[in-house]
Design an enzyme around this catalytic site. Structure first.
Site, short mmCIF file in Angstrom:
data_model
loop_
_atom_site.label_atom_id
_atom_site.label_comp_id
_atom_site.label_asym_id
_atom_site.label_seq_id
_atom_site.Cartn_x
_atom_site.Cartn_y
_atom_site.Cartn_z
N LEU B 65 0.82 3.51 -43.91
CA LEU B 65 -0.41 2.74 -44.07
C LEU B 65 -0.20 1.51 -44.94
CD1 LEU B 65 -2.83 5.75 -44.71
CD2 LEU B 65 -2.73 4.36 -42.64
N GLY B 68 4.30 -0.65 -51.14
CA GLY B 68 4.25 -1.35 -52.42
C GLY B 68 5.65 -1.40 -52.97
N MET B 70 6.78 0.08 -55.60
CA MET B 70 7.21 1.37 -56.14
C MET B 70 6.80 2.54 -55.28
SD MET B 70 8.75 0.88 -59.08
CE MET B 70 8.47 2.13 -60.31
N GLU B 72 4.68 4.03 -51.50
CA GLU B 72 4.12 3.72 -50.19
C GLU B 72 3.09 4.78 -49.83
OE1 GLU B 72 7.66 3.75 -47.77
OE2 GLU B 72 7.11 5.66 -46.88
N LYS B 88 0.79 9.59 -50.81
CA LYS B 88 1.39 8.53 -51.63
C LYS B 88 2.75 9.02 -52.10
CE LYS B 88 0.32 5.21 -55.25
NZ LYS B 88 -0.75 4.63 -56.06
N VAL B 139 -9.19 7.73 -46.79
CA VAL B 139 -10.49 7.06 -46.76
C VAL B 139 -10.40 5.79 -45.93
CG1 VAL B 139 -11.25 8.03 -48.95
CG2 VAL B 139 -10.07 5.85 -48.96
N ASP B 188 -7.46 -1.12 -64.00
CA ASP B 188 -7.05 -2.04 -62.92
C ASP B 188 -8.15 -2.19 -61.88
OD1 ASP B 188 -5.37 -3.84 -61.69
OD2 ASP B 188 -4.23 -2.32 -60.60
N LYS B 190 -10.48 -4.10 -59.59
CA LYS B 190 -10.50 -5.40 -58.91
C LYS B 190 -11.00 -5.15 -57.51
CE LYS B 190 -5.57 -4.89 -57.87
NZ LYS B 190 -4.26 -5.50 -57.94
N ASN B 193 -9.26 -2.85 -55.05
CA ASN B 193 -9.18 -1.43 -55.38
C ASN B 193 -10.52 -0.71 -55.17
OD1 ASN B 193 -6.49 -1.23 -55.94
ND2 ASN B 193 -6.68 -1.45 -58.15
#
Lengths: 331, 343
Positions: B65, B68, B70, B72, B88, B139, B188, B190, B193
């Site tokens: 999906l 990143g 560090m 995925e 994750k 989600v 974090d 934003k 997110n």
């Protein structure tokens, strides 16, 4: 960082991809490998796909067949975007991605505060601060070109050209010093403070850990059939980089020097010459070139090569800088 | 990085078409299947007593999906439950202690926050490659940054009107209030997110940088952090520039409290009302702007912003946390008051 603007990936057929880093992805039958193959014709450590200054490369480590684009290779070759790699029963694709896609601007940014409360940011390196009109930031009472700031691997260093006080400690001209967020630098009575800084990407999450003490907390040198992988944790997360044979040997001598020296001690050049280059005399220049390249290797993964590989004052010896209680492992 | 699946054209990903349960062997963990099989259901395994499944027996990889640096996010089928889950996986940091610690703590914090706006976690473990993973509900919906972009670009039929977004924003603030009561600071927040579902859901994603306050600072059932050995050291900068509070940007770790999240909520509310981000430009300019701004008025950027909401933004964006609005609930209350008074 390596190949700026791009990240490199090894893609598997099932939609999974692993990022290629300077530490490399080790492919083979050993459970310690990053990518496992079950092919009986492959070696336990068959190949390493790693990143250097120019892009991804593959180094063959074992006796099994490694093919790139259907052609068997033997030693070390560059890889290209879209290239098809075959190792044992694995067929992998090399893919390049725009590193900035969704990641924002990852350049290092620093913010200075002057004594009168003025805030100034800079992202160029070097950045000169002093009393001259051609300084990048003019601080009136200071001598011209008093301080030169350099951003290295997301960290900030200052080279003073006059005597400066850094967090209360006097530093002589010409001695580069690593700075921290919150550090205060004073020339005479007038100071500036490093308010914040680091690789502050726009739009993307940053996690910049503080680094209080210079040197590595953890070092592991993993010997491979050719060269080795150096794992280092200094201020932040662990970083790894693949080192070719001689660079690997050089680090090995620094981390396990002949007794009575211990890891972290200065190792005399003579010892390095004899152990890294054999009995054949090697000039100072050769050692300096190797040291320069190793420092660059460390810089590429966000470590501070100058800080970690230190030359003795006046020359003649080199050490790998370790923190008190650092863990050192050679396997 | 978030567990997101978006369908660009339809904006919302529709529920996947109804699928029949797999006919392959499946079994819940360590259970005994003692009910009579329903005639309408596919055949169950011949044995009525099964042990734990290994990783590959339990999870089937369906795709990736998001990537990143560090970690995925993979889409997997959780076979015993015949459901699709987001997995994750921590990658490229197999032995980085702090990265692994943060990853495990993210799963633990997310797992202990039981709230409709926090994506529930199901499983935490190590996969056969040695990579840490946790699974969570998959989600779907529209990220707030996309919803805001539609508004600011003047889309003809935006997925959400300003009023609808304000209503969701109030829910978001209450979710944060819940986390704060339990002693968790997200750090974090934003728009990227925040996920907005089609049926009224609001999800706060990515708890990887969350700070767990001391038990005495929590007002309700403190989170069991079990990680006191590692704490963020002073001088560390964690968050996203443009949304992080000045004390976060300066690495003043001890000053980062629930009011840092209030600032981030204020920055998002500002963007919603002004139709543009609070801090714009390059990272250098945003850093300076974040440090120099002490309260900000969306009315100065766009006409027609209601006075009450303008003042709310200003109060949430004060530079000094002591002078800043005290709680996420105060933002929710003010928005609700505005919505109930308006047309």
């Amino acid at each position: 960082m390596t190949a700026p603007g791009f990240t490199w990936w090894l893609r598997f057929g099932d939609g999974v991809a692993k990022r290629i880093t300077p530490g490399g992805l080790l492919i083979g039958r050993s459970p310690q490998c990053d990518v496992l193959t079950r092919s009986p014709t492959s070696s336990r450590r068959q190949a390493l796909v790693y990143l250097d200054e120019s892009g991804p490369r593959i180094a063959v480590m074992g006796r099994g067949t490694v093919a790139v684009g259907g052609r068997a290779i033997e030693l070390d070759e560059p890889l290209e975007d879209g290239g098809r790699l075959e190792v044992g029963d694995l067929s992998l694709e090399v893919a390049r991605e725009d590193a900035n896609e969704g990641a924002g601007d990852r350049s290092a940014v620093w913010v200075l505060e002057t004594a009168d409360g003025g805030l100034f940011s800079f992202s160029t390196s070097p950045f000169r601060v002093g009393g001259a009109a051609d300084d990048d930031l003019r601080v009136e009472p200071w001598p011209e070109h008093a301080l030169t700031f350099r951003s290295i691997g997301g960290r900030l260093e200052v080279e003073p050209h006059v005597e400066v006080s850094i967090d209360g400690a006097r530093v002589a001209p010409g001695e580069p010093q690593r700075l921290r967020r919150g550090s205060t630098l004073a020339v005479g009575e007038v100071g500036v403070r490093i308010v914040t800084g680091g690789e502050l990407g726009t739009g993307s999450t940053v996690a910049l850990e503080a680094d209080a003490e210079p040197g590595a907390r953890y070092v592991r040198l993993e010997f491979l059939p050719r060269g080795g992988r150096l794992h280092v944790r200094a201020g932040g997360d662990e970083q790894a980089i693949y080192l070719t044979d001689r660079r690997c040997d050089f680090i090995a001598v620094l981390l396990r020097p002949p007794p009575p020296l211990a890891a972290g001690d200065f190792v005399p050049d003579e010892q390095l010459w004899s152990r890294v280059w054999g009995k054949q005399p090697s000039g100072k220049k050769t050692l300096h070139v190797l040291l320069h390249r190793l420092r660059k290797d460390l810089d590429r993964v966000g470590l501070d090569g100058n800080e970690l590989l230190e030359r003795a004052e006046g020359g003649g010896a080199t050490r790998f800088v370790l923190r008190d209680g650092a863990h050192v492992d050679l396997d | 990085m978030v567990a997101v699946a978006e369908e660009r054209d339809a904006r919302f990903e529709r529920e996947p078409r109804v699928r029949l349960p797999s006919t392959e062997t499946w079994a819940p963990f360590g259970s005994t299947l003692d009910e009579e099989p329903d005639a309408a259901e596919p055949a169950r395994p011949a044995t009525d007593s099964v042990g734990p499944l290994d990783f590959h027996e339990r999870y089937e990889l369906l795709g990736t999906l998001a990537y990143g640096s560090m970690a995925e996010i993979r889409l997997c089928k959780d076979r015993p439950f015949a459901r699709e889950v987001a997995m994750k996986v921590l990658r490229n940091a197999p032995s980085a202690r702090s990265a692994r610690w943060r990853f495990v703590r993210e799963a633990r914090v997310q797992g202990q926050l039981s709230h409709p706006a926090v994506v529930p976690t199901y499983d935490l473990g190590i996969d056969p490659s040695g990579d840490l993973y946790f699974t969570m509900k998959w989600v779907r919906g529209l990220r707030l940054d996309r919803a805001l972009a539609e508004l600011s670009e003047g889309a003809e039929r935006p997925a959400f009107s300003e009023r609808q977004l304000l209503s969701r924003f109030s829910q978001l603030c209450l979710a944060l209030e819940y986390a704060h009561c339990r002693g968790v600071v997200h750090r974090d927040l934003k728009p990227s997110n925040i996920m907005l579902g089609e049926f009224g859901e609001v999800y706060v994603l990515d708890w990887g940088l969350a700070k767990v306050l001391t038990e005495s600072q929590a007002r309700y059932e403190p989170i069991d952090d079990a990680s006191g050995a590692m704490r963020t050291s002073d001088g560390s900068v964690l968050g996203t520039i443009g949304y992080m509070a000045p004390e976060q940007l300066q690495g003043e770790v001890d000053r980062v409290t629930t009011r840092a999240d209030v600032y981030s909520l204020g920055a998002m509310l500002f963007e919603l009302l002004a139709r543009e981000p609070l801090h714009r430009g390059s990272a250098a300019i945003q850093a300076l702007s974040s440090l120099k701004t002490d309260g900000a008025s969306p009315r100065e950027r766009r006409e027609g912003v209601p006075e009450g909401l303008d003042e709310l933004c200003f109060a949430a964006l004060r530079a000094d946390p002591e002078q800043r609005l005290e709680s996420a609930k105060a933002i929710a209350d003010a928005i609700d008051a505005h919505l109930s008074s308006g047309p």
